[in-house]
Design a protein around this motif. Sequence first.
Motif, short mmCIF file in Angstrom:
data_model
loop_
_atom_site.label_atom_id
_atom_site.label_comp_id
_atom_site.label_asym_id
_atom_site.label_seq_id
_atom_site.Cartn_x
_atom_site.Cartn_y
_atom_site.Cartn_z
N TRP A 31 50.07 34.54 0.23
CA TRP A 31 49.48 33.21 -0.50
C TRP A 31 47.88 33.16 -0.45
CZ3 TRP A 31 51.52 29.19 -3.15
CH2 TRP A 31 50.82 28.16 -3.16
N THR A 35 45.50 33.01 -3.53
CA THR A 35 44.42 31.89 -3.79
C THR A 35 43.00 31.76 -3.40
OG1 THR A 35 45.41 30.81 -1.90
CG2 THR A 35 46.69 30.36 -3.84
N TRP A 53 44.14 24.37 -5.63
CA TRP A 53 45.64 24.71 -5.62
C TRP A 53 46.52 23.40 -5.13
CZ3 TRP A 53 45.55 28.62 -8.09
CH2 TRP A 53 44.65 29.63 -7.95
N THR A 55 48.74 20.28 -6.58
CA THR A 55 49.66 19.75 -7.98
C THR A 55 48.75 19.00 -8.71
OG1 THR A 55 51.58 20.34 -6.71
CG2 THR A 55 51.66 18.79 -8.67
N VAL A 74 47.33 23.09 -12.19
CA VAL A 74 48.49 23.30 -11.27
C VAL A 74 49.69 22.52 -11.49
CG1 VAL A 74 49.05 23.44 -8.71
CG2 VAL A 74 46.91 24.22 -9.58
N SER A 77 52.59 23.29 -6.66
CA SER A 77 52.25 23.83 -5.41
C SER A 77 52.88 23.66 -4.14
CB SER A 77 50.55 23.69 -5.38
OG SER A 77 50.09 24.39 -4.26
N PRO A 79 52.84 25.81 -0.90
CA PRO A 79 52.35 26.85 -0.28
C PRO A 79 53.32 27.11 1.07
CG PRO A 79 50.79 25.26 -0.23
CD PRO A 79 51.73 24.72 -0.89
N LEU A 83 54.05 28.63 -6.60
CA LEU A 83 52.97 28.00 -7.35
C LEU A 83 53.19 28.43 -9.08
CD1 LEU A 83 49.98 27.13 -7.25
CD2 LEU A 83 49.28 29.47 -7.44
#
Length: 162
Positions: A31, A35, A53, A55, A74, A77, A79, A83
Amino acid sequence: MSSEKHAPGSAAGDSTFVYVTFIRTTPQALWTALTSREFTERYWFGMHHECDWQTGSPWSLRFADGRIADSGAVVESDPPRRLVLRWRNMFLSELHAEGDSHCTIDIEPVEYAVKLTITHSMARPGSIFIEKVAGGWPRILSNLKTLLETGEVLMPLVVTAD
Protein backbone atom coordinates in the motif's frame (compact mmCIF):
# COMPACT_ATOMS: atom_id res chain seq x y z
CA MET A 1 -3.99 -10.03 -20.70
CA SER A 2 -6.21 -9.05 -23.58
CA SER A 3 -8.01 -5.74 -23.32
CA GLU A 4 -11.26 -7.51 -24.19
CA LYS A 5 -11.36 -9.91 -21.22
CA HIS A 6 -14.21 -9.31 -18.83
CA ALA A 7 -13.66 -9.07 -15.11
CA PRO A 8 -16.34 -10.35 -12.74
CA GLY A 9 -19.10 -7.78 -12.60
CA SER A 10 -18.11 -5.99 -15.82
CA ALA A 11 -20.56 -5.57 -18.64
CA ALA A 12 -20.13 -7.37 -21.96
CA GLY A 13 -19.54 -4.05 -23.76
CA ASP A 14 -16.74 -2.97 -21.42
CA SER A 15 -13.05 -3.01 -22.21
CA THR A 16 -11.21 -4.53 -19.28
CA PHE A 17 -7.58 -5.29 -18.48
CA VAL A 18 -6.74 -7.50 -15.50
CA TYR A 19 -3.23 -8.11 -14.16
CA VAL A 20 -2.39 -10.37 -11.22
CA THR A 21 1.01 -10.75 -9.59
CA PHE A 22 2.34 -12.09 -6.31
CA ILE A 23 4.90 -10.01 -4.42
CA ARG A 24 7.01 -11.07 -1.46
CA THR A 25 5.97 -8.22 0.84
CA THR A 26 3.26 -7.21 3.30
CA PRO A 27 -0.07 -5.57 2.46
CA GLN A 28 0.99 -2.38 4.30
CA ALA A 29 4.36 -2.18 2.49
CA LEU A 30 2.60 -2.66 -0.86
CA TRP A 31 0.00 0.00 0.00
CA THR A 32 2.80 2.41 0.92
CA ALA A 33 4.62 1.66 -2.34
CA LEU A 34 1.43 2.27 -4.33
CA THR A 35 0.54 5.54 -2.62
CA SER A 36 3.78 7.29 -1.63
CA ARG A 37 5.53 9.68 -3.98
CA GLU A 38 9.01 8.40 -3.08
CA PHE A 39 8.21 4.83 -4.12
CA THR A 40 6.07 5.73 -7.11
CA GLU A 41 8.76 7.89 -8.72
CA ARG A 42 11.16 4.93 -8.57
CA TYR A 43 9.04 2.28 -10.27
CA TRP A 44 6.71 4.47 -12.40
CA PHE A 45 9.52 5.90 -14.55
CA GLY A 46 9.74 9.24 -12.72
CA MET A 47 5.98 9.85 -12.47
CA HIS A 48 4.13 10.40 -9.19
CA HIS A 49 0.64 10.58 -7.74
CA GLU A 50 -0.82 13.61 -6.02
CA CYS A 51 -3.59 12.58 -3.64
CA ASP A 52 -4.44 12.18 0.05
CA TRP A 53 -6.02 8.75 -0.73
CA GLN A 54 -9.32 9.52 1.00
CA THR A 55 -12.60 8.46 -0.62
CA GLY A 56 -13.90 11.37 -2.73
CA SER A 57 -10.53 13.13 -2.98
CA PRO A 58 -9.08 14.31 -6.29
CA TRP A 59 -6.25 12.23 -7.73
CA SER A 60 -3.66 12.92 -10.41
CA LEU A 61 -0.69 11.17 -11.94
CA ARG A 62 2.01 13.62 -12.96
CA PHE A 63 5.06 13.54 -15.17
CA ALA A 64 8.39 14.41 -13.52
CA ASP A 65 8.07 17.96 -14.91
CA GLY A 66 4.67 18.43 -13.18
CA ARG A 67 2.38 18.06 -16.21
CA ILE A 68 -0.77 16.05 -15.51
CA ALA A 69 -0.78 12.69 -17.29
CA ASP A 70 -4.02 11.34 -15.81
CA SER A 71 -6.54 12.58 -13.27
CA GLY A 72 -9.74 11.62 -11.51
CA ALA A 73 -10.89 10.86 -8.02
CA VAL A 74 -10.69 8.24 -5.30
CA VAL A 75 -13.91 6.22 -5.52
CA GLU A 76 -13.02 3.85 -2.68
CA SER A 77 -10.10 3.70 -0.25
CA ASP A 78 -9.71 0.81 2.19
CA PRO A 79 -6.03 0.68 3.20
CA PRO A 80 -4.24 -1.67 2.84
CA ARG A 81 -6.79 -3.80 0.99
CA ARG A 82 -8.46 -1.92 -1.84
CA LEU A 83 -8.26 1.28 -3.83
CA VAL A 84 -10.61 2.29 -6.65
CA LEU A 85 -9.83 5.30 -8.84
CA ARG A 86 -11.88 7.12 -11.47
CA TRP A 87 -9.16 7.65 -14.09
CA ARG A 88 -9.02 9.82 -17.21
CA ASN A 89 -6.11 10.43 -19.54
CA MET A 90 -5.26 14.12 -19.79
CA PHE A 91 -2.40 14.37 -22.28
CA LEU A 92 -3.47 12.51 -25.43
CA SER A 93 -6.64 13.88 -27.06
CA GLU A 94 -7.78 10.52 -28.50
CA LEU A 95 -7.52 8.86 -25.08
CA HIS A 96 -9.05 11.82 -23.22
CA ALA A 97 -12.02 11.73 -25.60
CA GLU A 98 -12.87 8.17 -24.51
CA GLY A 99 -13.86 9.44 -21.06
CA ASP A 100 -13.38 8.01 -17.60
CA SER A 101 -12.13 4.57 -16.73
CA HIS A 102 -12.00 2.81 -13.38
CA CYS A 103 -8.91 1.25 -11.89
CA THR A 104 -9.42 -1.18 -9.01
CA ILE A 105 -6.41 -2.25 -6.97
CA ASP A 106 -6.97 -5.26 -4.71
CA ILE A 107 -4.35 -6.36 -2.18
CA GLU A 108 -4.73 -9.76 -0.53
CA PRO A 109 -2.28 -11.54 1.81
CA VAL A 110 -1.45 -15.04 0.56
CA GLU A 111 0.90 -17.11 2.73
CA TYR A 112 4.25 -15.23 2.74
CA ALA A 113 3.33 -12.92 -0.10
CA VAL A 114 0.68 -10.52 -1.29
CA LYS A 115 -1.59 -11.02 -4.29
CA LEU A 116 -1.96 -7.76 -6.22
CA THR A 117 -4.79 -7.55 -8.74
CA ILE A 118 -5.20 -4.52 -11.00
CA THR A 119 -8.49 -4.32 -12.90
CA HIS A 120 -8.65 -1.36 -15.28
CA SER A 121 -11.91 -1.01 -17.20
CA MET A 122 -13.92 1.39 -19.30
CA ALA A 123 -17.58 1.22 -20.29
CA ARG A 124 -16.73 1.25 -23.98
CA PRO A 125 -15.94 -1.69 -26.28
CA GLY A 126 -12.56 -1.63 -28.02
CA SER A 127 -11.11 1.15 -25.84
CA ILE A 128 -7.77 2.48 -27.10
CA PHE A 129 -7.05 3.69 -23.56
CA ILE A 130 -7.44 0.19 -22.10
CA GLU A 131 -5.25 -1.16 -24.91
CA LYS A 132 -2.55 1.36 -23.89
CA VAL A 133 -2.76 0.57 -20.15
CA ALA A 134 -2.54 -3.14 -21.03
CA GLY A 135 0.95 -2.36 -22.34
CA GLY A 136 1.91 -0.03 -19.49
CA TRP A 137 0.72 -1.84 -16.37
CA PRO A 138 2.95 -4.95 -16.83
CA ARG A 139 6.09 -2.76 -17.06
CA ILE A 140 5.09 -0.64 -14.06
CA LEU A 141 4.09 -3.61 -11.90
CA SER A 142 7.20 -5.61 -12.82
CA ASN A 143 9.24 -2.63 -11.65
CA LEU A 144 7.17 -2.41 -8.45
CA LYS A 145 7.54 -6.13 -7.67
CA THR A 146 11.28 -6.09 -8.26
CA LEU A 147 11.73 -2.91 -6.20
CA LEU A 148 9.86 -4.35 -3.22
CA GLU A 149 11.66 -7.69 -3.39
CA THR A 150 15.21 -6.50 -4.14
CA GLY A 151 15.41 -2.78 -3.44
CA GLU A 152 16.10 -2.01 -7.11
CA VAL A 153 13.81 -1.52 -10.11
CA LEU A 154 13.84 -3.94 -13.02
CA MET A 155 13.77 -1.24 -15.72
CA PRO A 156 15.29 2.05 -14.54
CA LEU A 157 14.23 5.28 -16.16
CA VAL A 158 16.43 5.97 -19.15
CA VAL A 159 16.60 9.65 -20.08
CA THR A 160 17.56 10.49 -23.64
CA ALA A 161 18.22 13.81 -25.37
CA ASP A 162 15.11 13.33 -27.58
